[in-house]
Design a protein around this motif. Structure first.
Motif, PDB file in Angstrom:
ATOM      1  N   SER A  39       0.828  -1.202   0.000  1.00 20.10           N
ATOM      2  CA  SER A  39       0.000   0.000   0.000  1.00 20.10           C
ATOM      3  C   SER A  39       0.859   1.248   0.000  1.00 20.10           C
ATOM      4  N   LYS A  40       0.364   2.284  -0.669  1.00 20.86           N
ATOM      5  CA  LYS A  40       1.081   3.554  -0.682  1.00 20.86           C
ATOM      6  C   LYS A  40       1.068   4.235   0.683  1.00 20.86           C
ATOM      7  N   VAL A  41       0.239   3.720   1.578  1.00 20.62           N
ATOM      8  CA  VAL A  41       0.237   4.244   2.944  1.00 20.62           C
ATOM      9  C   VAL A  41       1.644   4.157   3.557  1.00 20.62           C
ATOM     10  N   ALA A  43       4.470   4.631   2.086  1.00 24.88           N
ATOM     11  CA  ALA A  43       5.458   5.483   1.425  1.00 24.88           C
ATOM     12  C   ALA A  43       6.215   6.406   2.397  1.00 24.88           C
ATOM     13  N   PRO A  44       5.532   7.013   3.384  1.00 23.11           N
ATOM     14  CA  PRO A  44       6.285   7.887   4.297  1.00 23.11           C
ATOM     15  C   PRO A  44       7.357   7.147   5.095  1.00 23.11           C
ATOM     16  N   ILE A  45       7.108   5.875   5.390  1.00 23.12           N
ATOM     17  CA  ILE A  45       8.096   5.081   6.123  1.00 23.12           C
ATOM     18  C   ILE A  45       9.297   4.810   5.242  1.00 23.12           C
ATOM     19  N   TYR A 139       9.242   4.571  21.091  1.00 26.98           N
ATOM     20  CA  TYR A 139       9.778   5.849  20.605  1.00 26.98           C
ATOM     21  C   TYR A 139       8.695   6.711  19.964  1.00 26.98           C
ATOM     22  N   HIS A 140       7.485   6.216  19.961  1.00 27.93           N
ATOM     23  CA  HIS A 140       6.376   6.932  19.326  1.00 27.93           C
ATOM     24  C   HIS A 140       5.394   7.443  20.366  1.00 27.93           C
ATOM     25  N   GLY A 141       5.033   8.713  20.271  1.00 25.07           N
ATOM     26  CA  GLY A 141       3.979   9.274  21.114  1.00 25.07           C
ATOM     27  C   GLY A 141       2.636   8.636  20.739  1.00 25.07           C
TER      28      GLY A 141
ATOM     29  N   PHE B  33       3.661  26.096   5.458  1.00 26.12           N
ATOM     30  CA  PHE B  33       2.370  26.161   6.132  1.00 26.12           C
ATOM     31  C   PHE B  33       2.172  24.943   7.029  1.00 26.12           C
ATOM     32  N   PHE B  34       2.611  23.784   6.540  1.00 24.10           N
ATOM     33  CA  PHE B  34       2.390  22.564   7.322  1.00 24.10           C
ATOM     34  C   PHE B  34       3.284  22.508   8.556  1.00 24.10           C
ATOM     35  N   ASP B  35       4.367  23.278   8.529  1.00 24.28           N
ATOM     36  CA  ASP B  35       5.165  23.395   9.750  1.00 24.28           C
ATOM     37  C   ASP B  35       4.395  24.165  10.823  1.00 24.28           C
ATOM     38  N   SER B  47       5.813  16.691   2.254  1.00 35.19           N
ATOM     39  CA  SER B  47       6.681  16.142   1.217  1.00 35.19           C
ATOM     40  C   SER B  47       5.873  15.700   0.003  1.00 35.19           C
ATOM     41  N   ASP B  48       4.617  15.297   0.204  1.00 31.86           N
ATOM     42  CA  ASP B  48       3.758  14.970  -0.943  1.00 31.86           C
ATOM     43  C   ASP B  48       3.531  16.225  -1.792  1.00 31.86           C
ATOM     44  N   ILE B  49       3.229  17.328  -1.117  1.00 32.67           N
ATOM     45  CA  ILE B  49       2.978  18.585  -1.826  1.00 32.67           C
ATOM     46  C   ILE B  49       4.260  19.096  -2.490  1.00 32.67           C
ATOM     47  N   ASN B  50       5.371  19.011  -1.777  1.00 25.49           N
ATOM     48  CA  ASN B  50       6.651  19.377  -2.385  1.00 25.49           C
ATOM     49  C   ASN B  50       6.927  18.546  -3.629  1.00 25.49           C
ATOM     50  N   THR B  54       7.670  20.002  -7.355  1.00 27.98           N
ATOM     51  CA  THR B  54       8.895  19.618  -8.071  1.00 27.98           C
ATOM     52  C   THR B  54       8.575  19.052  -9.456  1.00 27.98           C
ATOM     53  N   LYS B  55       7.514  18.238  -9.509  1.00 28.69           N
ATOM     54  CA  LYS B  55       7.167  17.594 -10.766  1.00 28.69           C
ATOM     55  C   LYS B  55       6.669  18.623 -11.797  1.00 28.69           C
ATOM     56  N   ILE B  56       5.837  19.546 -11.344  1.00 28.92           N
ATOM     57  CA  ILE B  56       5.345  20.578 -12.274  1.00 28.92           C
ATOM     58  C   ILE B  56       6.505  21.471 -12.731  1.00 28.92           C
ATOM     59  N   ASP B 206     -11.372  10.540  -9.906  1.00 31.67           N
ATOM     60  CA  ASP B 206     -11.789  10.388  -8.514  1.00 31.67           C
ATOM     61  C   ASP B 206     -11.399   9.042  -7.917  1.00 31.67           C
ATOM     62  N   TYR B 207     -10.275   8.496  -8.405  1.00 36.13           N
ATOM     63  CA  TYR B 207      -9.805   7.237  -7.788  1.00 36.13           C
ATOM     64  C   TYR B 207      -9.361   7.494  -6.344  1.00 36.13           C
ATOM     65  N   LEU B 208      -9.368   6.440  -5.543  1.00 38.76           N
ATOM     66  CA  LEU B 208      -8.999   6.549  -4.131  1.00 38.76           C
ATOM     67  C   LEU B 208      -7.541   6.156  -3.881  1.00 38.76           C
ATOM     68  N   VAL B 209      -6.926   6.815  -2.914  1.00 41.21           N
ATOM     69  CA  VAL B 209      -5.601   6.353  -2.439  1.00 41.21           C
ATOM     70  C   VAL B 209      -5.763   5.829  -1.020  1.00 41.21           C
TER      71      VAL B 209
HETATM   72  C1  LIG Z   1       5.063   3.860  12.283  1.00 40.57           C
HETATM   73  C2  LIG Z   1       3.693   4.119  11.912  1.00 40.57           C
HETATM   74  C3  LIG Z   1       3.630   4.637  10.544  1.00 40.57           C
HETATM   75  C4  LIG Z   1       2.449   4.203   9.791  1.00 40.57           C
HETATM   76  C5  LIG Z   1       2.416   4.718   8.393  1.00 40.57           C
HETATM   77  C6  LIG Z   1       1.756   6.029   8.268  1.00 40.57           C
HETATM   78  C7  LIG Z   1       1.253   6.286   6.917  1.00 40.57           C
HETATM   79  C8  LIG Z   1       0.529   7.551   6.771  1.00 40.57           C
HETATM   80  C9  LIG Z   1      -0.016   7.790   5.385  1.00 40.57           C
HETATM   81  C10 LIG Z   1      -0.376   9.223   5.241  1.00 40.57           C
HETATM   82  C11 LIG Z   1      -0.579   9.743   3.872  1.00 40.57           C
HETATM   83  C12 LIG Z   1       0.131  11.034   3.703  1.00 40.57           C
HETATM   84  C13 LIG Z   1      -0.533  11.938   2.755  1.00 40.57           C
HETATM   85  C14 LIG Z   1      -0.263  11.571   1.311  1.00 40.57           C
HETATM   86  C15 LIG Z   1      -1.252  11.015   0.572  1.00 40.57           C
HETATM   87  C16 LIG Z   1      -1.048  10.706  -0.888  1.00 40.57           C
HETATM   88  O1  LIG Z   1      -1.117   9.309  -1.075  1.00 40.57           O
HETATM   89  C17 LIG Z   1      -2.142  11.358  -1.704  1.00 40.57           C
HETATM   90  C18 LIG Z   1      -1.999  10.971  -3.177  1.00 40.57           C
HETATM   91  O2  LIG Z   1      -0.725  11.401  -3.633  1.00 40.57           O
HETATM   92  C19 LIG Z   1      -0.593  11.505  -5.040  1.00 40.57           C
HETATM   93  O3  LIG Z   1      -0.613  10.210  -5.604  1.00 40.57           O
HETATM   94  C20 LIG Z   1      -0.427  10.245  -7.039  1.00 40.57           C
HETATM   95  C21 LIG Z   1      -0.532   8.831  -7.573  1.00 40.57           C
HETATM   96  O4  LIG Z   1      -1.804   8.345  -7.301  1.00 40.57           O
HETATM   97  C22 LIG Z   1       0.921  10.856  -7.402  1.00 40.57           C
HETATM   98  O5  LIG Z   1       1.959  10.049  -6.871  1.00 40.57           O
HETATM   99  C23 LIG Z   1       1.010  12.242  -6.810  1.00 40.57           C
HETATM  100  O6  LIG Z   1       2.310  12.751  -6.946  1.00 40.57           O
HETATM  101  S1  LIG Z   1       2.909  13.248  -8.341  1.00 40.57           S
HETATM  102  O7  LIG Z   1       3.423  14.617  -8.098  1.00 40.57           O
HETATM  103  O8  LIG Z   1       3.995  12.346  -8.638  1.00 40.57           O
HETATM  104  O9  LIG Z   1       1.879  13.234  -9.350  1.00 40.57           O
HETATM  105  C24 LIG Z   1       0.722  12.223  -5.310  1.00 40.57           C
HETATM  106  O10 LIG Z   1       0.641  13.548  -4.819  1.00 40.57           O
HETATM  107  N1  LIG Z   1      -2.028  12.789  -1.559  1.00 40.57           N
HETATM  108  C25 LIG Z   1      -2.927  13.518  -0.890  1.00 40.57           C
HETATM  109  O11 LIG Z   1      -3.918  13.026  -0.384  1.00 40.57           O
HETATM  110  C26 LIG Z   1      -2.678  15.013  -0.802  1.00 40.57           C
HETATM  111  C27 LIG Z   1      -2.591  15.351   0.658  1.00 40.57           C
HETATM  112  C28 LIG Z   1      -2.701  16.828   0.922  1.00 40.57           C
HETATM  113  C29 LIG Z   1      -2.855  16.991   2.390  1.00 40.57           C
HETATM  114  C30 LIG Z   1      -3.508  18.246   2.781  1.00 40.57           C
HETATM  115  C31 LIG Z   1      -3.604  18.419   4.234  1.00 40.57           C
HETATM  116  C32 LIG Z   1      -4.198  17.436   5.157  1.00 40.57           C
HETATM  117  C33 LIG Z   1      -3.909  17.961   6.534  1.00 40.57           C
HETATM  118  C34 LIG Z   1      -4.325  17.091   7.644  1.00 40.57           C
HETATM  119  C35 LIG Z   1      -4.164  17.804   8.929  1.00 40.57           C
HETATM  120  C36 LIG Z   1      -4.628  16.983  10.083  1.00 40.57           C
END
Ligand SMILES: CCCCCCCCCCCCC/C=C/[C@@H](O)[C@H](CO[C@@H]1O[C@H](CO)[C@H](O)[C@H](OS(=O)(=O)O)[C@H]1O)NC(=O)CCCCCCCCCCC
Ligand SMILES: CCCCCCCCCCCCC/C=C/[C@@H](O)[C@H](CO[C@@H]1O[C@H](CO)[C@H](O)[C@H](OS(=O)(=O)O)[C@H]1O)NC(=O)CCCCCCCCCCC
Lengths: 209, 209
Positions: A39-41, A43-45, A139-141, B33-35, B47-50, B54-56, B206-209
């Protein structure tokens, strides 16, 4: 299991010194492991771990002789950073990286040992949770712990995970697990040695993120 | 409010064409802003927004004349990518970026409008939730939605957030909100124009991630 076994870790020497270059090479094949989770979830890790590797590599590349072993990195950074150390530089990057490595190690070991949730034999949540509890949770809150609990639902089922580890080749489960066990020998020894080094050097921190 | 107001978005022209270069410059000041949200939990979002920016930028830099406006990018990519489009290239990056921008816009608008949870007047969860529900939720599967709910607890309180927006200067709340309203004028017009363009060009997915 090609994925991991293509890049076995080097056996540990008697002195338990770890060559930085070899270590970085082996470890650079691990981030794709998180793609196996499907899962892309995750990705941050992956990107957090990649960040650790990049940071250690930058220090190494700045002077490959001076930073030949991981031990040398800690010793030199300790003397150059003063009171900032160990929450700084490659020392900090390796501190976190080793926790990710420990997570992977415990997860694989738990699978190799056949630990299962008998009610859900095809889920690996019980193995992931064990790895998380032992390697990272402290190590995690509470917020990151809650995020982990949510992300856990994105974990693949056991058969898909083993298949992904085998690079999608059809491999019998027992063959795959035999290779996992083989991989774990040097990998575990390496991770243990890094933990030992952090303990000996008094370089371990337990702040929460 | 220096943070955002230092970089007001340009007013929209009559044709609603958006110059790529100016847009990229303005938008590059938003990830910090996210900081302001105060927790490292939000680092993956930043980093997703960055990554989108970067891509654009890479597409723009490859030929600044050809890609002079955001409209031109979509038109050219549509004709060059064929059936892969719009889930590709700068078109995909801007598709997601605009959702993050919409999130920021709705959050700021909600604060500027004085919307509050009367039981917890110093929390901004109600404003963040509104922004999330309208801008992002429908594109997130249930696991990411659960992660969002957990991450929400890391949101700062209202006073800390406004202070952070003002770059930690002591600014009266009303002054800060007045500047937010000023910022929102061109910002909202720009975001609206991008949404309109995606709708006109049939580029929205409108696909889901
Ligand atoms: C140890 C435990 C760890 C467990 C793991 C934790 C995992 C947590 C997962 C969190 C997800 C982080 C947010 C990122 C979500 C992203 O998946 C989505 C889609 O992201 C897009 O995907 C495309 C392909 O489908 C391209 O790659 C795009 O990339 S491309 O440039 O290559 O085309 C990319 O932006 N962006 C989003 O949903 C956008 C998010 C914007 C957020 C706005 C603010 C929300 C603020 C919330 C405040 C409360
Ligand atoms: C739209 C809704 C979106 C809402 C927002 C979502 C937010 C989600 C937040 C998820 C967190 C992602 C994981 C990253 C956590 C990181 O915060 C920690 C500490 O990270 C360390 O921090 C140091 C400074 O303190 C340095 O910067 C280190 O960097 S340095 O190199 O610069 O020194 C850095 O690695 N790493 C960790 O905890 C390590 C994580 C390893 C993970 C191992 C596997 C777990 C697998 C779980 C499987 C189920």
């Amino acid at each position: 299991m090609a994925l991991l076994l293509d890049q076995q870790f080097a056996p540990l020497s008697d002195t338990k010194e770890i060559a930085t270059k070899t270590f970085l090479e082996s470890v650079s094949h691990l981030p794709p492991f998180f793609d196996c989770l499907g899962s892309k979830v995750f990705a941050p890790i992956k990107s957090d771990i990649n960040g650790n590797i990049t940071k250690i590599k930058a220090v190494y590349d700045s002077d490959p002789v001076k930073y030949e072993t991981l031990q040398q990195i800690l010793i030199i950074e300790k003397s150059s950073y003063g009171s900032e150390w160990p929450k700084v530089g490659a020392t900090l990057a390796l501190m976190w990286l080793k926790r990710g490595l420990r997570f992977i190690q415990i997860l694989l070991q738990s699978l190799a040992d056949g630990e299962r949730d008998e009610d859900n034999p095809n889920l690996i949540r019980v193995n992931i949770t064990k790895a998380y509890d032992q390697a990272l949770k402290r190590y995690h809150g509470w917020i990151v712990q809650k995020v982990f609990k949510a992300a856990l639902f994105a974990a693949p089922c056991r058969s898909d995970f083993l298949k992904a580890l085998s690079k999608d080749q059809e491999v019998a489960e027992e063959d795959c697990l035999a290779k996992v066990r083989q991989f774990l020998i040097n990998f575990t020894a390496t991770v243990d040695a890094i933990y030992e080094m952090y303990s000996t050097m008094n370089a371990e921190l337990d702040y929460l993120v």
